[in-house]
Design an enzyme around this catalytic site. Sequence first.
Site, PDB file in Angstrom:
ATOM      1  N   LYS A 197       0.845  -1.202   0.000  1.00 18.68           N
ATOM      2  CA  LYS A 197       0.000   0.000   0.000  1.00 18.68           C
ATOM      3  C   LYS A 197       0.876   1.247   0.000  1.00 18.68           C
ATOM      4  O   LYS A 197       1.608   1.510   0.953  1.00 18.68           O
ATOM      5  CB  LYS A 197      -0.891   0.057   1.237  1.00 18.68           C
ATOM      6  N   GLY A 249       7.037   4.569   8.387  1.00 16.96           N
ATOM      7  CA  GLY A 249       6.154   5.706   8.628  1.00 16.96           C
ATOM      8  C   GLY A 249       6.351   6.247  10.026  1.00 16.96           C
ATOM      9  O   GLY A 249       7.448   6.165  10.585  1.00 16.96           O
ATOM     10  N   SER A 250       5.273   6.768  10.602  1.00 20.05           N
ATOM     11  CA  SER A 250       5.387   7.446  11.887  1.00 20.05           C
ATOM     12  C   SER A 250       5.558   6.453  13.038  1.00 20.05           C
ATOM     13  O   SER A 250       5.079   5.321  12.972  1.00 20.05           O
ATOM     14  CB  SER A 250       4.141   8.292  12.140  1.00 20.05           C
ATOM     15  N   THR A 251       6.222   6.892  14.090  1.00 24.79           N
ATOM     16  CA  THR A 251       6.415   6.067  15.282  1.00 24.79           C
ATOM     17  C   THR A 251       5.063   5.705  15.895  1.00 24.79           C
ATOM     18  O   THR A 251       4.847   4.580  16.345  1.00 24.79           O
ATOM     19  CB  THR A 251       7.310   6.819  16.289  1.00 24.79           C
ATOM     20  N   GLU A 252       4.139   6.666  15.853  1.00 26.07           N
ATOM     21  CA  GLU A 252       2.803   6.442  16.411  1.00 26.07           C
ATOM     22  C   GLU A 252       2.107   5.235  15.755  1.00 26.07           C
ATOM     23  O   GLU A 252       1.631   4.322  16.443  1.00 26.07           O
ATOM     24  CB  GLU A 252       1.993   7.719  16.176  1.00 26.07           C
ATOM     25  N   GLY A 254       3.555   2.940  13.897  1.00 25.64           N
ATOM     26  CA  GLY A 254       4.414   1.770  14.110  1.00 25.64           C
ATOM     27  C   GLY A 254       4.094   1.080  15.424  1.00 25.64           C
ATOM     28  O   GLY A 254       3.989  -0.150  15.490  1.00 25.64           O
ATOM     29  N   GLU A 402      10.252  15.156  15.881  1.00 21.94           N
ATOM     30  CA  GLU A 402      10.542  15.101  14.453  1.00 21.94           C
ATOM     31  C   GLU A 402       9.652  16.119  13.742  1.00 21.94           C
ATOM     32  O   GLU A 402       8.428  16.069  13.853  1.00 21.94           O
ATOM     33  CB  GLU A 402      10.243  13.692  13.931  1.00 21.94           C
TER      34      GLU A 402
HETATM   35  P1  NAI Z   1       1.748   7.615   8.848  1.00 17.25           P
HETATM   36  O1  NAI Z   1       2.599   6.730   9.678  1.00 17.25           O
HETATM   37  O2  NAI Z   1       0.326   7.838   9.273  1.00 17.25           O
HETATM   38  O3  NAI Z   1       1.702   7.041   7.349  1.00 17.25           O
HETATM   39  C1  NAI Z   1       2.619   6.139   6.781  1.00 17.25           C
HETATM   40  C2  NAI Z   1       1.873   5.029   6.059  1.00 17.25           C
HETATM   41  O4  NAI Z   1       1.127   4.287   7.005  1.00 17.25           O
HETATM   42  C3  NAI Z   1       0.846   5.515   5.038  1.00 17.25           C
HETATM   43  O5  NAI Z   1       0.829   4.623   3.967  1.00 17.25           O
HETATM   44  C4  NAI Z   1      -0.452   5.454   5.802  1.00 17.25           C
HETATM   45  O6  NAI Z   1      -1.582   5.319   4.989  1.00 17.25           O
HETATM   46  C5  NAI Z   1      -0.253   4.216   6.639  1.00 17.25           C
HETATM   47  N1  NAI Z   1      -1.062   4.142   7.859  1.00 17.25           N
HETATM   48  C6  NAI Z   1      -1.579   5.171   8.588  1.00 17.25           C
HETATM   49  N2  NAI Z   1      -2.246   4.688   9.652  1.00 17.25           N
HETATM   50  C7  NAI Z   1      -2.157   3.336   9.605  1.00 17.25           C
HETATM   51  C8  NAI Z   1      -2.625   2.282  10.442  1.00 17.25           C
HETATM   52  N3  NAI Z   1      -3.328   2.510  11.540  1.00 17.25           N
HETATM   53  N4  NAI Z   1      -2.329   1.004  10.107  1.00 17.25           N
HETATM   54  C9  NAI Z   1      -1.597   0.739   9.007  1.00 17.25           C
HETATM   55  N5  NAI Z   1      -1.122   1.703   8.178  1.00 17.25           N
HETATM   56  C10 NAI Z   1      -1.397   2.988   8.463  1.00 17.25           C
HETATM   57  O7  NAI Z   1       2.502   8.994   8.697  1.00 17.25           O
HETATM   58  P2  NAI Z   1       1.858  10.425   8.305  1.00 17.25           P
HETATM   59  O8  NAI Z   1       0.592  10.616   9.085  1.00 17.25           O
HETATM   60  O9  NAI Z   1       1.803  10.498   6.840  1.00 17.25           O
HETATM   61  O10 NAI Z   1       2.962  11.422   8.840  1.00 17.25           O
HETATM   62  C11 NAI Z   1       2.998  11.795  10.212  1.00 17.25           C
HETATM   63  C12 NAI Z   1       4.434  11.956  10.665  1.00 17.25           C
HETATM   64  O11 NAI Z   1       5.101  10.705  10.640  1.00 17.25           O
HETATM   65  C13 NAI Z   1       5.286  12.849   9.796  1.00 17.25           C
HETATM   66  O12 NAI Z   1       5.123  14.186  10.134  1.00 17.25           O
HETATM   67  C14 NAI Z   1       6.668  12.343  10.105  1.00 17.25           C
HETATM   68  O13 NAI Z   1       7.135  12.929  11.294  1.00 17.25           O
HETATM   69  C15 NAI Z   1       6.464  10.869  10.332  1.00 17.25           C
HETATM   70  N6  NAI Z   1       6.801  10.075   9.128  1.00 17.25           N
HETATM   71  C16 NAI Z   1       7.965   9.375   9.100  1.00 17.25           C
HETATM   72  C17 NAI Z   1       8.326   8.678   7.973  1.00 17.25           C
HETATM   73  C18 NAI Z   1       9.594   7.922   7.891  1.00 17.25           C
HETATM   74  O14 NAI Z   1      10.133   7.760   6.813  1.00 17.25           O
HETATM   75  N7  NAI Z   1      10.094   7.375   8.968  1.00 17.25           N
HETATM   76  C19 NAI Z   1       7.497   8.686   6.768  1.00 17.25           C
HETATM   77  C20 NAI Z   1       6.258   9.404   6.911  1.00 17.25           C
HETATM   78  C21 NAI Z   1       5.968  10.082   8.052  1.00 17.25           C
HETATM   79 MG    MG Z   2      -0.879   9.414   9.987  1.00 14.31          MG
END
Ligand code: NAI
Ligand code: MG
Length: 499
Positions: A197, A249-252, A254, A402
């Site tokens: 995804k 993605g985000s720590t939250e 994760g 972050e």
């Molecule tokens: P996110 O962690 O919500 O999104 C990343 C991916 O996870 C997306 O594909 C999203 O659709 C998916 N996702 C969201 N909620 C999910 C769930 N409950 N179960 C499974 N998959 C889920 O990150 P977001 O909201 O786009 O960004 C928030 C913050 O996270 C950013 O401001 C940044 O600080 C951090 N981040 C870190 C990344 C990294 O490379 N380590 C990448 C993106 C964001």
């Molecule tokens: Mg998010």
Amino acid sequence: MAELERTREHAPAPSPAEWSYAPAPESREVVSLRERYGLYVGGEWLEPSSTYTTISPADESELAEVGEATPEEVDAAVRAARGAFENGWSALPGAERAKYLFRIARIIQERSRELAVLESLNGGKPIKESRDVDLPLSAAHFFYYAGWADKLEYAFPNRRPKPVGVAGQIIPWNFPLLMLAWKIAPALACGNTVVLKPAETTPLTALLFCDVLRQAELPPGVVNIVTGDGSTGAAIVKHEDVDKIAFTGSTEVGKAIQRELAGTGTKLTLELGGKAANIVFDDAALDQAVEGIVNGIYFNQGHVCCAGSRLLVQESIAEPLVAKLKRRLETLRVGDPLDKNTDVGAINSRMQLEKIEELVAAGREEGAEVYQPPCRLPEKGYWFAPTVFTNVAQSYRIAQEEIFGPVLSVLTFRTPDEALEKANNTMYGLSAGVWSEKGSRILWMAERLRAGVVWANTYNRFDPTSPFGGYKESGFGREGGRHGLEPYLAFDESEPWGG
Ligand code: NAI
Ligand code: MG
């Protein structure tokens, strides 16, 4: 010489505008977008039950309608992946799987201009970066893991490596195609099948990649792409027939995934956030360090998990270094992602822009001093000027959280011990940078920094042969290198000497 001097004396001083670059836009013509995209399941385009509109963050223009996969549609994708796993893919000799991976790598190279333009269009990153970083690295990951596909027995001698099964892969929006490559290449090399995804704001290169898969004649169902938001991601995580989850993605999120999978036996790797220290000692080559600092935090608008977002400078050189850095920032060109001269593109989404604005406001309120070079930001779209905070205390939010934007926090230190303590004083542990002429000091620091990657006299360098991943709240598991194969393999160790 005399001639030259005379003209210079009489010529009016050129205004900054005269010295600036003329527009050099990359053509959008190489990309032909469909109006509407389905879900890629079992090698076919499945008509989605609902859709949303994906836009360009640079001007908010609408690009295409894409599917929003429901749990039922995710289930169809998992069943397609299971079918392909059982109907031949997992039993294929490694050398045969390698052929597909090599083919995919070659097609990515052949279509790299098209993919790069689409990446910049949908995600906002400068074309210079998608063309010279994202695309070459994406192809390199497929080439690299193609090489391992028939050598797994050598990578893990006497451990009888086998594929895990169906891998569910959830990726973010900062390096859409590259994160896809990081995840799909090792999964296929090890004989798994995939449901991936992409992030909701950047689905288009993953959808174009389905075209690449068809061109490579990858058997149907080996890779399935479902678009949608977090609820689609959650449906993949919750699906009982998925054997392994890889998340970036985000720590939250994760942490939520880890809670969800606790006790299920599903394999999991998490690549999460970071708040890396980029540490400059007084003996470092300052001009080179300035380039590394700029690349560390303004590359990809700072939407980089391993970004050097905390600059730790030895006190004795803080003043000249910050002065050089500010001068350098004035030369960064912010604007149209498709312009070949652009250094800093658009912020990926309104949501991300709001997060950056909130944290920058917090930095001002807490008492840090802010600097932004003069630059005119486009009126439409999501934009944020390159920003430097000085006078930052360790306790400020901008030193701890972050930001994931083009915002640098500068802190100072006096001794290597203090640098180390400050660098490690974070809940994250993904990466770090050390700038010094002294090899022994670099090694001393690298040994003690709690970070998965430590760069010395450089920053943000990536290579498929090098493992990448975190400590602490930056996650666990490694991607890249031989280490990156392990999460996609199960080991039969009942007969440790091979029987
Ligand atoms: P996110 O962690 O919500 O999104 C990343 C991916 O996870 C997306 O594909 C999203 O659709 C998916 N996702 C969201 N909620 C999910 C769930 N409950 N179960 C499974 N998959 C889920 O990150 P977001 O909201 O786009 O960004 C928030 C913050 O996270 C950013 O401001 C940044 O600080 C951090 N981040 C870190 C990344 C990294 O490379 N380590 C990448 C993106 C964001
Ligand atoms: Mg998010």
